[in-house]
Design an enzyme around this catalytic site. Sequence first.
Site, PDB file in Angstrom:
ATOM      1  CG  HIS A 262      -2.022   0.956   1.265  1.00  0.00           C
ATOM      2  ND1 HIS A 262      -2.391   1.732   0.205  1.00  0.00           N
ATOM      3  CD2 HIS A 262      -2.834   1.326   2.286  1.00  0.00           C
ATOM      4  CE1 HIS A 262      -3.383   2.531   0.560  1.00  0.00           C
ATOM      5  NE2 HIS A 262      -3.679   2.309   1.828  1.00  0.00           N
TER       6      HIS A 262
ATOM      7  CG  HIS B 277      -4.697   0.893  -8.259  1.00  0.00           C
ATOM      8  ND1 HIS B 277      -6.018   0.878  -7.896  1.00  0.00           N
ATOM      9  CD2 HIS B 277      -4.073   1.748  -7.434  1.00  0.00           C
ATOM     10  CE1 HIS B 277      -6.199   1.739  -6.896  1.00  0.00           C
ATOM     11  NE2 HIS B 277      -5.037   2.269  -6.589  1.00  0.00           N
TER      12      HIS B 277
ATOM     13  CG  ASP C 264       2.849   4.218  -4.287  1.00  0.00           C
ATOM     14  OD1 ASP C 264       1.838   3.511  -4.224  1.00  0.00           O
ATOM     15  OD2 ASP C 264       3.095   5.149  -3.503  1.00  0.00           O
TER      16      ASP C 264
HETATM   17  C1  SDX Z   1      -1.635   2.149  -3.433  1.00  0.00           C
HETATM   18  O1  SDX Z   1      -6.370   0.976  -3.213  1.00  0.00           O
HETATM   19  C2  SDX Z   1      -5.860   2.121  -3.425  1.00  0.00           C
HETATM   20  O2  SDX Z   1      -6.499   3.031  -3.865  1.00  0.00           O
HETATM   21  C3  SDX Z   1      -4.395   2.223  -3.033  1.00  0.00           C
HETATM   22  C4  SDX Z   1      -3.716   3.505  -3.438  1.00  0.00           C
HETATM   23  C5  SDX Z   1      -4.260   4.670  -2.669  1.00  0.00           C
HETATM   24  O3  SDX Z   1      -4.128   5.808  -3.174  1.00  0.00           O
HETATM   25  O4  SDX Z   1      -4.697   4.465  -1.522  1.00  0.00           O
HETATM   26  O5  SDX Z   1      -3.879   3.742  -4.819  1.00  0.00           O
HETATM   27  C6  SDX Z   1      -2.240   3.471  -3.119  1.00  0.00           C
HETATM   28  O6  SDX Z   1      -1.592   1.293  -2.587  1.00  0.00           O
HETATM   29  C7  SDX Z   1      -1.135   1.918  -4.828  1.00  0.00           C
HETATM   30  C8  SDX Z   1      -0.592   0.468  -5.021  1.00  0.00           C
HETATM   31  C9  SDX Z   1       0.838   0.444  -4.472  1.00  0.00           C
HETATM   32  N1  SDX Z   1       1.361  -0.917  -4.448  1.00  0.00           N
HETATM   33  C10 SDX Z   1       2.253  -1.362  -5.341  1.00  0.00           C
HETATM   34  O7  SDX Z   1       2.683  -0.681  -6.291  1.00  0.00           O
HETATM   35  C11 SDX Z   1       2.767  -2.763  -5.068  1.00  0.00           C
HETATM   36  C12 SDX Z   1       2.807  -3.537  -6.397  1.00  0.00           C
HETATM   37  N2  SDX Z   1       1.420  -3.693  -6.838  1.00  0.00           N
HETATM   38  C13 SDX Z   1       0.822  -4.996  -6.527  1.00  0.00           C
HETATM   39  O8  SDX Z   1       1.191  -5.532  -5.297  1.00  0.00           O
HETATM   40  C14 SDX Z   1      -0.664  -5.025  -6.874  1.00  0.00           C
HETATM   41  O9  SDX Z   1      -0.821  -4.472  -8.112  1.00  0.00           O
HETATM   42  C15 SDX Z   1      -1.673  -4.410  -5.929  1.00  0.00           C
HETATM   43  C16 SDX Z   1      -1.497  -4.871  -4.521  1.00  0.00           C
HETATM   44  C17 SDX Z   1      -1.589  -2.925  -5.977  1.00  0.00           C
HETATM   45  C18 SDX Z   1      -3.036  -4.841  -6.408  1.00  0.00           C
HETATM   46  O10 SDX Z   1      -3.041  -6.230  -6.217  1.00  0.00           O
HETATM   47  P1  SDX Z   1      -4.153  -7.127  -6.848  1.00  0.00           P
HETATM   48  O11 SDX Z   1      -5.501  -6.485  -6.680  1.00  0.00           O
HETATM   49  O12 SDX Z   1      -3.982  -8.516  -6.388  1.00  0.00           O
HETATM   50  O13 SDX Z   1      -3.776  -7.053  -8.379  1.00  0.00           O
HETATM   51  P2  SDX Z   1      -4.568  -7.774  -9.447  1.00  0.00           P
HETATM   52  O14 SDX Z   1      -5.618  -8.647  -8.865  1.00  0.00           O
HETATM   53  O15 SDX Z   1      -5.021  -6.730 -10.416  1.00  0.00           O
HETATM   54  O16 SDX Z   1      -3.458  -8.741 -10.116  1.00  0.00           O
HETATM   55  C19 SDX Z   1      -3.776  -9.338 -11.334  1.00  0.00           C
HETATM   56  C20 SDX Z   1      -2.532 -10.104 -11.746  1.00  0.00           C
HETATM   57  C21 SDX Z   1      -2.057 -11.134 -10.733  1.00  0.00           C
HETATM   58  O17 SDX Z   1      -1.352 -12.115 -11.513  1.00  0.00           O
HETATM   59  P3  SDX Z   1      -2.085 -13.544 -11.785  1.00  0.00           P
HETATM   60  O18 SDX Z   1      -2.427 -14.144 -10.450  1.00  0.00           O
HETATM   61  O19 SDX Z   1      -3.308 -13.184 -12.612  1.00  0.00           O
HETATM   62  O20 SDX Z   1      -1.048 -14.347 -12.542  1.00  0.00           O
HETATM   63  O21 SDX Z   1      -1.427  -9.197 -11.907  1.00  0.00           O
HETATM   64  C22 SDX Z   1      -0.379  -9.602 -11.046  1.00  0.00           C
HETATM   65  C23 SDX Z   1      -1.018 -10.416  -9.949  1.00  0.00           C
HETATM   66  O22 SDX Z   1      -0.044 -11.279  -9.381  1.00  0.00           O
HETATM   67  N3  SDX Z   1       0.217  -8.368 -10.515  1.00  0.00           N
HETATM   68  C24 SDX Z   1       1.507  -8.063 -10.598  1.00  0.00           C
HETATM   69  C25 SDX Z   1       1.616  -6.797 -10.023  1.00  0.00           C
HETATM   70  N4  SDX Z   1       0.408  -6.380  -9.609  1.00  0.00           N
HETATM   71  C26 SDX Z   1      -0.458  -7.365  -9.910  1.00  0.00           C
HETATM   72  N5  SDX Z   1       2.568  -8.743 -11.108  1.00  0.00           N
HETATM   73  C27 SDX Z   1       3.772  -8.113 -11.019  1.00  0.00           C
HETATM   74  N6  SDX Z   1       3.949  -6.892 -10.485  1.00  0.00           N
HETATM   75  C28 SDX Z   1       2.896  -6.212  -9.972  1.00  0.00           C
HETATM   76  N7  SDX Z   1       3.099  -5.000  -9.434  1.00  0.00           N
END
Ligand code: SDX
Length: 390
Positions: free
Chosen positions: A229, A268, A324
């Site tokens: 996050h 996201h 981020d």
């Molecule tokens: C913030 O919610 C908000 O509004 C948060 C925020 C705010 O202003 O409050 O916007 C701030 O928290 C932004 C996010 C910051 N975090 C990161 O940048 C960390 C990296 N991002 C990931 O951990 C991830 O994208 C999340 C946690 C942000 C979202 O996770 P989800 O909901 O599980 O993502 P998803 O379901 O859309 O994923 C779909 C696929 C998955 O792969 P498969 O299982 O389908 O094979 O995409 C993959 C995920 O593993 N994936 C990634 C990835 N993010 C998702 N693979 C590699 N790198 C990534 N960053």
Amino acid sequence: TPGLAVYDPGFVNTASCRSAVTFIDGEKGILEYRGYPIEQLAEHSTFLEVAYLLIHGELPTREQYAAWEHEITFHTFVHENVKGFMEGFRYDAHPMGILMASVGALSTFYPESRNISDPENRHMQIVRMIAKMPTLGAWAFRNAQGKPYVYPDNDLSYTENFLAMLFKMSERKFEADPRLVKALDVLFILHADHEQNCSTNAVRSVGSSQVDPYSAVAAGVAALYGPLHGGANESVLRMLRRIGTKDNIPAFIEGVKNGDEKLMGFGHRVYKNYDPRAKIIKKACDDVFEVTGVNPLLEIAQELEKIALEDEYFVSRKLYPNVDFYSGLIYEALQFPPEMFTVLFAIGRTPGWLAQWLELVQDKEQKIARPKQIYTGGRGLDFTPREQRW
Ligand code: SDX
């Protein structure tokens, strides 16, 4: 995991799924605070005015803004005992851990804050928290630096005051250049609220027990501390450093595809398009680097983004840069150490947390958070005597 509660927003807090504070269209990459597009607010407003908008639901008149700014400025100081409390932390304590504890501690300095049904009292706590978050954040930083705490200078603007409390008597290469103050103010605006994200949901969930707002916001700080996050901006800089050069990007991307790496600052839960905040931050980079010099990691970040946006793994999963991905490059150029990046996020998010908390406590239909569970464990088992087990 057997017995793991399955989180279903429809059951946690009906009010948290019904809100008039922030609108997001994840498919189109739209973000609006109280109906105003983030792009217009970032260009024409200030953080303190956006804070007023989020809390009060409308843009202020000149008189309303003057009164608001006076109130916030008047409350930037923190009780000396809080300073003593903060000085008790280890020299290497993470500033987010100090901030989380210090915000919670404020609930003991304002016991009247437990009376959340009184509108005037609610307003006072909201003003105090918006006013004091930069002071607490700056002091947490000074604690880590082993430097004396700098008291607020209320002749300065909100963001200038924060920078002065952080960097006074330091070896900064540049004074609080107006372009840098503006860039930081824009970053605060971009982080001010974001609908029902993890930390806001923590604030609403804890707030639904009718605890005081300091305790509810401390829960939000705790959630934001997490690397998935708010901690992501710090992780992005570490990731870019680890990649080191553009030549290493293909190997890193392979690591992401086989699950050994995560592209921090990408993806996201809601945006399945470019995060509108990331676009604005990318532009702000140019303004800041004009003053500070270009962050050498920018080139790796831009190449990484270019390659990822053309790669099937990311395109098929609708993974785009989020807020981020570029913010850490600006923070580093402003000479913030990585452990302060999430503190900056928390200062920006405070008005949003409080606007959502206020909406929650004013909602007469609001019930205490109680997630629905789908039970997956065993049932009706007979106790096995110890002699059969030991
Ligand atoms: C913030 O919610 C908000 O509004 C948060 C925020 C705010 O202003 O409050 O916007 C701030 O928290 C932004 C996010 C910051 N975090 C990161 O940048 C960390 C990296 N991002 C990931 O951990 C991830 O994208 C999340 C946690 C942000 C979202 O996770 P989800 O909901 O599980 O993502 P998803 O379901 O859309 O994923 C779909 C696929 C998955 O792969 P498969 O299982 O389908 O094979 O995409 C993959 C995920 O593993 N994936 C990634 C990835 N993010 C998702 N693979 C590699 N790198 C990534 N960053």
